[in-house]
Design an enzyme around this catalytic site. Structure first.
Site, PDB file in Angstrom:
ATOM      1  N   CYS A   2     -44.521  60.879 -55.372  1.00 58.01           N
ATOM      2  CA  CYS A   2     -43.381  61.351 -56.138  1.00 58.01           C
ATOM      3  C   CYS A   2     -42.682  60.449 -56.699  1.00 58.01           C
ATOM      4  CB  CYS A   2     -42.658  62.260 -55.129  1.00 58.01           C
ATOM      5  SG  CYS A   2     -43.450  63.616 -54.467  1.00 58.01           S
ATOM      6  N   ARG A  27     -48.070  56.913 -60.913  1.00 58.93           N
ATOM      7  CA  ARG A  27     -47.996  57.002 -59.340  1.00 58.93           C
ATOM      8  C   ARG A  27     -48.581  58.343 -59.188  1.00 58.93           C
ATOM      9  NH1 ARG A  27     -45.707  53.865 -56.129  1.00 58.93           N
ATOM     10  NH2 ARG A  27     -45.914  55.786 -54.445  1.00 58.93           N
ATOM     11  N   TRP A  74     -45.770  65.354 -56.214  1.00 60.06           N
ATOM     12  CA  TRP A  74     -47.242  65.552 -55.643  1.00 60.06           C
ATOM     13  C   TRP A  74     -47.136  66.240 -54.485  1.00 60.06           C
ATOM     14  CZ3 TRP A  74     -51.542  62.862 -57.949  1.00 60.06           C
ATOM     15  CH2 TRP A  74     -52.784  63.063 -57.318  1.00 60.06           C
ATOM     16  N   ASN A 100     -38.406  62.641 -51.947  1.00 54.60           N
ATOM     17  CA  ASN A 100     -39.539  62.166 -51.422  1.00 54.60           C
ATOM     18  C   ASN A 100     -39.901  62.075 -49.871  1.00 54.60           C
ATOM     19  OD1 ASN A 100     -40.053  61.581 -54.246  1.00 54.60           O
ATOM     20  ND2 ASN A 100     -39.872  59.368 -54.132  1.00 54.60           N
ATOM     21  N   GLY A 101     -40.995  62.476 -49.494  1.00 55.62           N
ATOM     22  CA  GLY A 101     -40.855  62.387 -47.777  1.00 55.62           C
ATOM     23  C   GLY A 101     -41.236  63.707 -47.485  1.00 55.62           C
ATOM     24  N   GLU A 486     -58.970  42.906 -37.491  1.00 51.47           N
ATOM     25  CA  GLU A 486     -58.225  42.645 -38.718  1.00 51.47           C
ATOM     26  C   GLU A 486     -56.908  41.756 -38.690  1.00 51.47           C
ATOM     27  OE1 GLU A 486     -58.273  43.319 -41.763  1.00 51.47           O
ATOM     28  OE2 GLU A 486     -56.412  43.849 -42.582  1.00 51.47           O
ATOM     29  N   LYS A 490     -56.503  38.515 -41.404  1.00 54.42           N
ATOM     30  CA  LYS A 490     -55.199  38.327 -42.084  1.00 54.42           C
ATOM     31  C   LYS A 490     -54.621  36.989 -41.786  1.00 54.42           C
ATOM     32  CE  LYS A 490     -55.258  40.867 -44.501  1.00 54.42           C
ATOM     33  NZ  LYS A 490     -56.028  41.797 -44.582  1.00 54.42           N
ATOM     34  N   GLU A 493     -57.081  34.392 -43.829  1.00 48.85           N
ATOM     35  CA  GLU A 493     -56.912  34.379 -45.196  1.00 48.85           C
ATOM     36  C   GLU A 493     -55.808  33.646 -45.683  1.00 48.85           C
ATOM     37  OE1 GLU A 493     -57.260  38.834 -45.698  1.00 48.85           O
ATOM     38  OE2 GLU A 493     -58.559  38.392 -47.119  1.00 48.85           O
ATOM     39  N   HIS A 509     -66.850  36.535 -21.327  1.00 44.49           N
ATOM     40  CA  HIS A 509     -68.140  36.292 -21.569  1.00 44.49           C
ATOM     41  C   HIS A 509     -68.330  34.878 -22.395  1.00 44.49           C
ATOM     42  CE1 HIS A 509     -69.401  39.586 -19.392  1.00 44.49           C
ATOM     43  NE2 HIS A 509     -68.731  40.463 -20.026  1.00 44.49           N
ATOM     44  N   LYS A 608     -59.607  38.793 -55.312  1.00 43.98           N
ATOM     45  CA  LYS A 608     -59.095  40.478 -54.900  1.00 43.98           C
ATOM     46  C   LYS A 608     -60.364  41.093 -54.852  1.00 43.98           C
ATOM     47  CE  LYS A 608     -56.164  43.737 -53.640  1.00 43.98           C
ATOM     48  NZ  LYS A 608     -56.055  43.389 -52.168  1.00 43.98           N
TER      49      LYS A 608
HETATM   50  C1  AGP Z   1     -58.707  41.605 -47.270  1.00 49.17           C
HETATM   51  O1  AGP Z   1     -57.846  41.218 -46.810  1.00 49.17           O
HETATM   52  C2  AGP Z   1     -59.892  40.794 -47.900  1.00 49.17           C
HETATM   53  N1  AGP Z   1     -59.436  40.642 -49.176  1.00 49.17           N
HETATM   54  C3  AGP Z   1     -61.396  41.341 -48.065  1.00 49.17           C
HETATM   55  O2  AGP Z   1     -61.698  41.201 -46.726  1.00 49.17           O
HETATM   56  C4  AGP Z   1     -61.752  42.736 -48.637  1.00 49.17           C
HETATM   57  O3  AGP Z   1     -60.991  43.736 -47.676  1.00 49.17           O
HETATM   58  C5  AGP Z   1     -63.042  42.815 -48.797  1.00 49.17           C
HETATM   59  O4  AGP Z   1     -63.526  41.885 -49.840  1.00 49.17           O
HETATM   60  C6  AGP Z   1     -63.582  44.314 -49.346  1.00 49.17           C
HETATM   61  O5  AGP Z   1     -62.752  44.570 -50.307  1.00 49.17           O
HETATM   62  P1  AGP Z   1     -62.861  45.908 -50.944  1.00 49.17           P
HETATM   63  O6  AGP Z   1     -62.064  46.832 -50.173  1.00 49.17           O
HETATM   64  O7  AGP Z   1     -62.227  46.135 -52.325  1.00 49.17           O
HETATM   65  O8  AGP Z   1     -64.322  46.528 -51.026  1.00 49.17           O
END
Ligand code: AGP
Length: 613
Positions: A2, A27, A74, A100-101, A486, A490, A493, A509, A608
């Site tokens: 929204c 959006r 939405w 919104n919410g 994850e 993070k 990366e 182990h 990306k």
């Molecule tokens: C996540 O922080 C990374 N940039 C990378 O692992 C990413 O998730 C992966 O390349 C998959 O991308 P996607 O979700 O666009 O397919």
């Protein structure tokens, strides 16, 4: 998704409001509306569909006045329709509200208001707000106070703007939690309000952002801000740069930071329109599936890469638990090289933020060639993964610019939760009563995410203590094991620190050999069925002089006696807990990378969307 726009000044407000809404069209929305105060009366126009329809209504029957509010909706509660569109108007026609919410307790408030004679005109949760404001104003409160008191009755996270014919000098804007931002734009003898800055950048670059539980009374010559507890607030004015990238980042230093903090809102958008909260039914219109097809399903194979693959591991727990279908999770890059066994009773679920990751697309192709049903959960609208699939769920997280994925991770988890509920309902593994409990839990999520984000300062302080370490171990169990993976991803990366994620039970182990005072250990140890086991892993790490940072459940004092630092998250049923437990880990990676002076949004060697093998 929204959008909210408000204006007070000397201009004709309708073109300003409609123009602002137009800039928020990206959006997504399914209806739109505007209210303008004209000669002491509120004029209201609302239409289903595109803004053009609303613009046509306003052109045919003009609204002239210098105070106005508008909204693109939405649907969450109630179908897209004229009467469900915002603004909502009070019974006496003197008050309007845009919102919104999700009002989590709207059923209870609706009942209470109905008993007092209120006749509801829509099926929305929002409408309760305007009736509460009207009642409080008729008890003698001004618009600011009536809005404040009404907000104190609401559960959940919200962005709200109210306007009243009884007080034509002001608009009142409120932000509670993270269901979306509220920004004030300062002009010369005019003020603007918006949910997102692109809506008002044409007029001003001097912006003030409301924090959670703050509200603003906005007049044409200024504004005053207070907390919902009536404490005055002196909020800083941000001068937004003129370059488009700087403008899109708004008040944040990095896109990653913005995207982490946006998660209350992105999750509201992910849930929006997908649940009938009265019945508990999940609606996934782009994933056509009959109950017979759902019952025939023998297996789901999730294919994805990186962060999306870890989201898939969380989803495995959800789908297996709620829909009782076995789920395998595989990396897109591995899947097609192992001659997978598939048939028409299998569904292959691709999860991808970009929708263009070549490894994931190849796995989808392999599945198609082997006769399986192909589904996708995708953020980038119109991308290949959306087009290639037989059915898809759009994440609705909004554009993710930071290379390190954050809000797409939490949205794709929620999408899998919705899928699990949908499959469970179609297969009869869930009763409607159970579904209703699960959807009620889900509705609480955006607000709870906001509560985790409210503790970001604690994470920042911790980052200052940790940023010089060169190795980290992340541990989790059960549904929070993928969160350990994850969290570690993070960190490596964006800060280039070596980090490993491990299922906690596997520590003994092998990885336990690494632990000493130079190796911080992050342990996700919330109050769930594996809590005691996690405490024992923490003790083992401490016995080897490890520095232990735990992600724990609010109110758990015991864990503070075991770990060196605790990052608390609110209590939530374990199946949804990963959405909360990952947030301190996202923040920690972010603040450590900032301390180390790294290029957070564009880390070295990463792209990306990975469109090469
Ligand atoms: C996540 O922080 C990374 N940039 C990378 O692992 C990413 O998730 C992966 O390349 C998959 O991308 P996607 O979700 O666009 O397919």
């Amino acid at each position: 998704m929204c959008g909210i726009v408000g204006y007070i000044g000397a201009r004709d407000s309708a073109p300003v409001v409609l123009g602002g809404l137009k800039r928020l069209e990206y959006r997504g929305y399914d209806s739109a509306g505007i209210a303008v105060l004209e000669n002491g009366e509120i004029g209201l126009r609302r239409n289903v569909g595109k803004l053009e329809n609303l613009e046509r209504s306003v052109a045919e029957s003009p609204l002239r006045g210098q105070i106005g509010i508008g909204h693109t909706r939405w649907a969450t509660h109630g179908q897209p329709s004229e009467r469900n569109a915002h603004p909502h108007i009070s019974m006496d026609g003197q008050f309007v509200v845009v919102h919104n919410g999700i009002v989590e307790n709207y059923l209870e408030l609706r009942k209470e208001l109905k008993a007092q004679g209120v006749v509801f005109k829509s099926e929305t949760d929002t409408e309760v707000i305007v009736h509460l404001v009207e009642k409080l104003a008729s008890a003698g409160h001004d618009l600011t106070e009536a809005t404040r008191l009404a907000c104190l009755r609401l559960k959940g996270a919200h962005a709200i703007v109210t306007l009243s014919a009884t007080q034509p000098d002001r608009l009142v804007a409120v932000r509670i939690g993270n269901a979306g931002g509220v920004v004030l734009g300062i002009g010369r003898d005019e003020m603007f309000i918006a949910s997102d800055i692109p809506a008002i950048l044409e007029y001003t670059r001097r912006l003030v952002f409301l924090e959670s539980r703050q509200m603003a009374t906005v007049t044409r010559d200024g504004y005053s801000i207070q907390t919902l507890d009536k404490m005055p607030v002196d909020a800083p004015i941000h001068e937004i740069s003129w370059d488009p990238v700087g403008a899109a980042r708004g008040e944040y230093r990095h896109f990653m930071q913005k995207e982490i903090f946006e998660q209350g809102r992105s999750l509201t958008d992910t849930i929006r329109g997908r649940i009938d909260f009265d019945s508990g039914c999940v609606i996934l219109p782009d994933l056509p599936l009959t109950p017979e097809e759902a019952k025939r399903l023998k297996r789901i194979v999730t294919v994805a890469c990186g962060t999306s693959a870890y989201a898939g591991l969380v989803g495995k727990f959800m789908i297996e638990r709620l829909a009782r279908i076995p789920v395998e999770v595989d990396y897109g890059s591995e899947y097609r090289y192992r001659d997978p066994i598939l048939d028409s009773d299998c569904a292959v679920l691709a999860i991808t933020q970009s929708g263009e990751t070549v490894d994931t697309l190849s796995a989808m192709e392999e599945a198609r060639n082997k006769g399986a049903k192909v589904w996708s959960i995708v953020n980038a609208i119109g991308s290949q993964a959306m087009r290639l699939a037989d059915g898809h769920i759009s994440m609705q997280a909004g554009p993710e610019i930071g290379v390190a994925s954050t809000k797409a991770f939490t949205s794709s988890i929620v999408d899998q939760y919705l899928l699990a509920l949908h499959l469970g309902q179609l297969r009869g593994t869930l009763t409607l009563e159970e579904s209703r409990t699960h959807t009620t839990d889900l509705a609480k999520l955006p607000d709870l995410v906001g509560k985790v984000l409210d503790r970001a300062d604690e994470v920042q302080k911790l980052a200052k203590k940790l940023f010089q370490y060169s190795d980290f171990l992340y541990l989790g169990r059960g549904i929070n094991y993928p969160i350990a993976l994850e969290g570690a991803l993070k960190l490596k990366e964006i800060s280039y620190i070596h980090a490993e994620g491990y299922p906690a039970g596997e520590m003994k182990h092998g990885p336990i050999a690494l632990i000493d005072e130079h190796m911080p250990v992050l342990a996700v140890a919330i109050k769930d069925s594996v809590y005691d086991k996690m405490i024992s892993q923490i003790e083992q790490a401490k016995a080897r002089r490890g520095v232990v940072i735990a992600v724990g459940t609010e109110g758990d004092e015991f864990i503070a006696t075991k770990a060196d630092h605790v990052l608390y998250v609110p209590e939530l049923p374990p199946l949804l807990s990963p959405v909360l437990t990952v947030i301190p880990l996202q923040l920690l990676a972010y603040y450590i990378a900032v301390e180390r002076g790294c290029d957070v949004d564009q880390p070295r060697n990463l792209a990306k969307s990975v469109t090469v093998e």
